[in-house]
Design an enzyme around this catalytic site. Structure first.
Site, PDB file in Angstrom:
ATOM      1  N   GLU A 127       0.892  -1.172   0.000  1.00 17.97           N
ATOM      2  CA  GLU A 127       0.000   0.000   0.000  1.00 17.97           C
ATOM      3  C   GLU A 127       0.916   1.204   0.000  1.00 17.97           C
ATOM      4  O   GLU A 127       1.684   1.383   0.947  1.00 17.97           O
ATOM      5  CB  GLU A 127      -0.861   0.020   1.255  1.00 17.97           C
ATOM      6  CG  GLU A 127      -1.700  -1.219   1.430  1.00 17.97           C
ATOM      7  CD  GLU A 127      -3.151  -0.968   1.098  1.00 17.97           C
ATOM      8  OE1 GLU A 127      -3.840  -1.932   0.808  1.00 17.97           O
ATOM      9  OE2 GLU A 127      -3.578   0.195   1.120  1.00 17.97           O
ATOM     10  N   CYS A 130      -1.518   8.978   3.957  1.00 18.34           N
ATOM     11  CA  CYS A 130      -1.550   8.503   2.564  1.00 18.34           C
ATOM     12  C   CYS A 130      -2.804   9.007   1.855  1.00 18.34           C
ATOM     13  O   CYS A 130      -2.878   8.994   0.640  1.00 18.34           O
ATOM     14  CB  CYS A 130      -1.494   6.984   2.532  1.00 18.34           C
ATOM     15  SG  CYS A 130      -2.714   6.246   3.608  1.00 18.34           S
TER      16      CYS A 130
HETATM   17  P1  NAP Z   1       9.154   4.047   3.506  1.00 10.99           P
HETATM   18  O1  NAP Z   1      10.278   4.997   3.523  1.00 10.99           O
HETATM   19  O2  NAP Z   1       8.828   3.400   2.214  1.00 10.99           O
HETATM   20  O3  NAP Z   1       9.462   2.940   4.622  1.00 10.99           O
HETATM   21  C1  NAP Z   1       8.662   1.791   4.860  1.00 10.99           C
HETATM   22  C2  NAP Z   1       9.544   0.570   5.145  1.00 10.99           C
HETATM   23  O4  NAP Z   1      10.081   0.103   3.910  1.00 10.99           O
HETATM   24  C3  NAP Z   1      10.742   0.847   6.027  1.00 10.99           C
HETATM   25  O5  NAP Z   1      10.960  -0.257   6.864  1.00 10.99           O
HETATM   26  C4  NAP Z   1      11.868   1.027   5.037  1.00 10.99           C
HETATM   27  O6  NAP Z   1      13.111   0.663   5.570  1.00 10.99           O
HETATM   28  C5  NAP Z   1      11.492   0.032   3.951  1.00 10.99           C
HETATM   29  N1  NAP Z   1      12.041   0.437   2.665  1.00 10.99           N
HETATM   30  C6  NAP Z   1      11.867   1.643   2.044  1.00 10.99           C
HETATM   31  N2  NAP Z   1      12.497   1.664   0.856  1.00 10.99           N
HETATM   32  C7  NAP Z   1      13.071   0.451   0.710  1.00 10.99           C
HETATM   33  C8  NAP Z   1      13.864  -0.147  -0.306  1.00 10.99           C
HETATM   34  N3  NAP Z   1      14.181   0.525  -1.434  1.00 10.99           N
HETATM   35  N4  NAP Z   1      14.275  -1.418  -0.121  1.00 10.99           N
HETATM   36  C9  NAP Z   1      13.958  -2.083   1.000  1.00 10.99           C
HETATM   37  N5  NAP Z   1      13.223  -1.583   2.011  1.00 10.99           N
HETATM   38  C10 NAP Z   1      12.781  -0.327   1.869  1.00 10.99           C
HETATM   39  O7  NAP Z   1       7.801   4.760   3.971  1.00 10.99           O
HETATM   40  P2  NAP Z   1       7.577   5.796   5.146  1.00 10.99           P
HETATM   41  O8  NAP Z   1       8.425   6.963   4.892  1.00 10.99           O
HETATM   42  O9  NAP Z   1       7.710   5.164   6.413  1.00 10.99           O
HETATM   43  O10 NAP Z   1       6.013   6.193   4.978  1.00 10.99           O
HETATM   44  C11 NAP Z   1       5.566   7.278   4.213  1.00 10.99           C
HETATM   45  C12 NAP Z   1       4.935   6.814   2.919  1.00 10.99           C
HETATM   46  O11 NAP Z   1       3.995   5.784   3.185  1.00 10.99           O
HETATM   47  C13 NAP Z   1       4.150   7.879   2.191  1.00 10.99           C
HETATM   48  O12 NAP Z   1       4.456   7.843   0.827  1.00 10.99           O
HETATM   49  C14 NAP Z   1       2.693   7.496   2.407  1.00 10.99           C
HETATM   50  O13 NAP Z   1       1.816   7.931   1.417  1.00 10.99           O
HETATM   51  C15 NAP Z   1       2.790   6.013   2.477  1.00 10.99           C
HETATM   52  N6  NAP Z   1       1.689   5.418   3.226  1.00 10.99           N
HETATM   53  C16 NAP Z   1       0.770   4.681   2.542  1.00 10.99           C
HETATM   54  C17 NAP Z   1      -0.312   4.129   3.217  1.00 10.99           C
HETATM   55  C18 NAP Z   1      -1.333   3.321   2.466  1.00 10.99           C
HETATM   56  O14 NAP Z   1      -2.158   2.702   3.089  1.00 10.99           O
HETATM   57  N7  NAP Z   1      -1.318   3.277   1.176  1.00 10.99           N
HETATM   58  C19 NAP Z   1      -0.438   4.311   4.586  1.00 10.99           C
HETATM   59  C20 NAP Z   1       0.526   5.044   5.252  1.00 10.99           C
HETATM   60  C21 NAP Z   1       1.602   5.576   4.544  1.00 10.99           C
HETATM   61  P3  NAP Z   1      14.175   1.815   5.942  1.00 10.99           P
HETATM   62  O15 NAP Z   1      13.464   2.793   6.779  1.00 10.99           O
HETATM   63  O16 NAP Z   1      15.266   1.037   6.574  1.00 10.99           O
HETATM   64  O17 NAP Z   1      14.547   2.501   4.715  1.00 10.99           O
END
Ligand code: NAP
Length: 531
Positions: free
Chosen positions: A265, A302
């Site tokens: 998501e 999000c």
């Molecule tokens: P994130 O940076 O993508 O991090 C989420 C998890 O994924 C972390 O554990 C991160 O590890 C890991 N990760 C990120 N990039 C990676 C990669 N290239 N390879 C492997 N692992 C990776 O997200 P966030 O900053 O916490 O959250 C914000 C985002 O989430 C926003 O874009 C928001 O819109 C979205 N969101 C979506 C929903 C929905 O339901 N659709 C709900 C809430 C939030 P590391 O931290 O170690 O990098």
């Protein structure tokens, strides 16, 4: 409770003091104890092997027992009391009241899944009895239901440290479906993650669940998450976070010798279309409500409305003026972590510098970088400039929105066609507009998972009829969502039994309907026995 910073693998702690990281308090700009350890390949192996070893026994638990486990997790989380609230608030900068509200949602979700598992009909049991005398060929006895997939890897998002994290919707739905979970803690709230993981493990011990039903590993770099996704014993992935992260994990899963499903998501810009009747009937009131949605939680949802579309004219100018005023008055506030703030500032600067885009308003008080603050921002452009630049339709995660001014309603429909997949799409107008702008309504229906009439996208009700998902890039699987009981379907697969004796079948498929569940028997729904 003192945090130790180690991984929690099958009920035992592990972590080597070679490398590590600390949580960060974004408001005080200070590191928090303890040091959290980076999982090694051996830790990932141990967690995956423990989950695999637990799988058969856990999948075979009685529904009532599994429901007790989920309910026990809820009580254990509640039992953490203010320790959890204070730690989560320090690690995220989110107010304690918001954390308490999110804790309420988290335990509600767990109890919702417990009720669904206890009731039992979610397995979608189908029975077609044999017809040995059928010609030209006899028909076999066939019975089908959902069975759990196996160990699931879960990744939480930083903006929901409880509801979309260690015991959030992905973990709750996977455990409810009968799958052991290995969770990778988000490095922005590792202490919160450890506290919740202890709560899950205490519940597992109290309910005598097999060791390995739940593990938590820490890691600040991408390698830990990628190693989990690539591990041959992991059978599915639940992810909430950024498009970049979700896509990286999806690609890694697809490149495995045995690919597995990734339910990611991701981000969304949640377009809001304001039809002329809505602007004429109260541009200022609409602007006030929209500003509330843009600024809610420093825009870190999000479902934040990142794009607004409407037709130019006097009413639109009144609307922009009023919306700009709310944004100017908005107090900057601390964002979740420095990475999110840096990305927000860079995204807002990119918008401001884009051709054909004008910054209409920004928070009057300058955001304080030392407190990781982000301030409100509002931009405007026209349809031509919007269609000429893909970057303008990308998510800027934070309290910012871009208003796209069209010449007429035909342009609104044209621009709607250009949008990518979204979690939500909203339309403001009157009842007659739905028929009058049928073309626009149909386009938006294809673009989004949830359609909103005269409302705003923030605020996701957790109930059986909610759908929180949408076409790519909102998610990597348009057929499912992470909110509500249907989320369990992501972690099961259908399996059919042909000509098995009734006693050798799972209880849900036996002739006697021991569990009293709703089943499709010879094409008719029934809760009765098969006679
Ligand atoms: P994130 O940076 O993508 O991090 C989420 C998890 O994924 C972390 O554990 C991160 O590890 C890991 N990760 C990120 N990039 C990676 C990669 N290239 N390879 C492997 N692992 C990776 O997200 P966030 O900053 O916490 O959250 C914000 C985002 O989430 C926003 O874009 C928001 O819109 C979205 N969101 C979506 C929903 C929905 O339901 N659709 C709900 C809430 C939030 P590391 O931290 O170690 O990098």
């Amino acid at each position: 409770m003192t945090l130790h910073g180690k991984h929690l693998i099958a009920g035992w702690t592990n972590g080597e003091a070679t490398e590590g990281f600390r949580a960060w308090d974004p408001v005080q700009s200070a590191g928090l104890d303890p040091v959290f350890f980076e999982a090694t390949p051996a830790d990932i192996d141990a967690a995956a092997e423990a989950a695999e070893a637990a799988f058969d026994a856990y999948a075979a638990t009685e529904p009532a027992h599994r429901a007790d486990f989920l309910e026990r997790i809820s009580s254990e989380i509640e039992g953490l009391g203010e320790t959890l609230v204070k730690r989560a608030s320090r690690e995220t900068g989110l107010p304690e009241g918001r954390i308490r509200g999110e804790r309420g949602r988290t335990v509600y979700q767990l109890r919702l899944f417990a009720a669904v598992v206890r009731e039992g009909s979610w397995v979608d049991a189908r029975i077609d009895r044999a017809a040995p005398d059928r010609t030209p060929l006899p028909k076999p006895d066939l019975r089908r239901m959902y069975v759990p997939l196996g160990p699931v890897a879960v990744f939480g998002a930083s903006n929901f440290p409880l509801a979309y994290s260690v015991a959030g919707g992905d973990t709750a739905s996977a455990l409810a479906a009968g799958c052991p979970v290995i969770c990778k803690a988000h490095p922005a709230h590792p202490g919160t993650s450890e506290l919740v993981a202890h709560a899950i493990l205490r519940a597992a011990e109290a309910e005598k669940m097999p060791d390995g039903v739940f593990s938590l590993v820490h890691g600040q770099g991408y390698e830990v998450g990628l190693a989990l996704v690539r591990h041959p014993l992991v059978q599915a992935v639940g992810f909430t976070g950024s498009l970049q992260g979700g896509r990286a994990l999806f690609d890694a899963a697809a490149a495995r010798p045995v690919p597995i499903p990734v339910y990611a998501e991701m981000g969304s810009v949640n377009p809001v279309f304001i039809l002329p009747s809505a602007l004429e009937n109260g541009a200022e009131a609409l602007a006030e409500k929209l500003a509330g949605s843009i600024l809610l939680g420093v825009g870190q949802f999000c479902t934040n409305p990142g794009l607004v579309f409407g037709v130019g004219g006097e009413a639109m100018e009144t609307f922009l003026q009023a919306l700009g005023e709310h944004i100017r008055r908005a107090e900057p506030a601390s964002m979740l972590h420095r990475g999110i703030r840096d990305r927000f500032c860079a995204g807002a600067d990119r918008l401001a510098a884009a051709q054909g885009v004008e910054r209409v308003a920004a928070s009057e008080r300058e955001a304080d970088a030392a407190r990781t603050e982000g301030g409100g921002a509002l931009f405007r452009t026209d349809v031509q400039a919007f269609l000429a630049n893909d970057m303008l339709s990308e998510e800027v995660f934070g309290p910012s929105s871009l208003v796209v001014v069209a010449r007429d309603t035909a342009e609104l429909e044209r621009v709607a066609h250009s949008l990518k997949g979204q979690l939500t799409a909203a339309i403001h107008g009157n009842g007659e507009d739905i028929a009058r702008y049928d073309g626009l309504v149909r386009v938006l229906r294809r673009k989004a998972g949830r359609f909103i009439f005269n409302g705003f996208p923030t605020g996701v009700e957790v109930c059986p009829s909610m759908h929180h998902g949408g076409p790519y890039p909102a998610t990597t699987d348009v057929r499912t969502g992470a909110v509500g009981d249907t989320a369990m379907q992501r972690f099961v697969r259908p399996a059919a039994w042909q000509d098995f004796p009734s006693s050798a079948l799972p209880p849900e498929l036996r002739d006697r309907n021991e569990r009293g569940i709703l089943r499709l028997v010879d094409g008719k729904y029934s809760t009765g026995d098969v006679g």
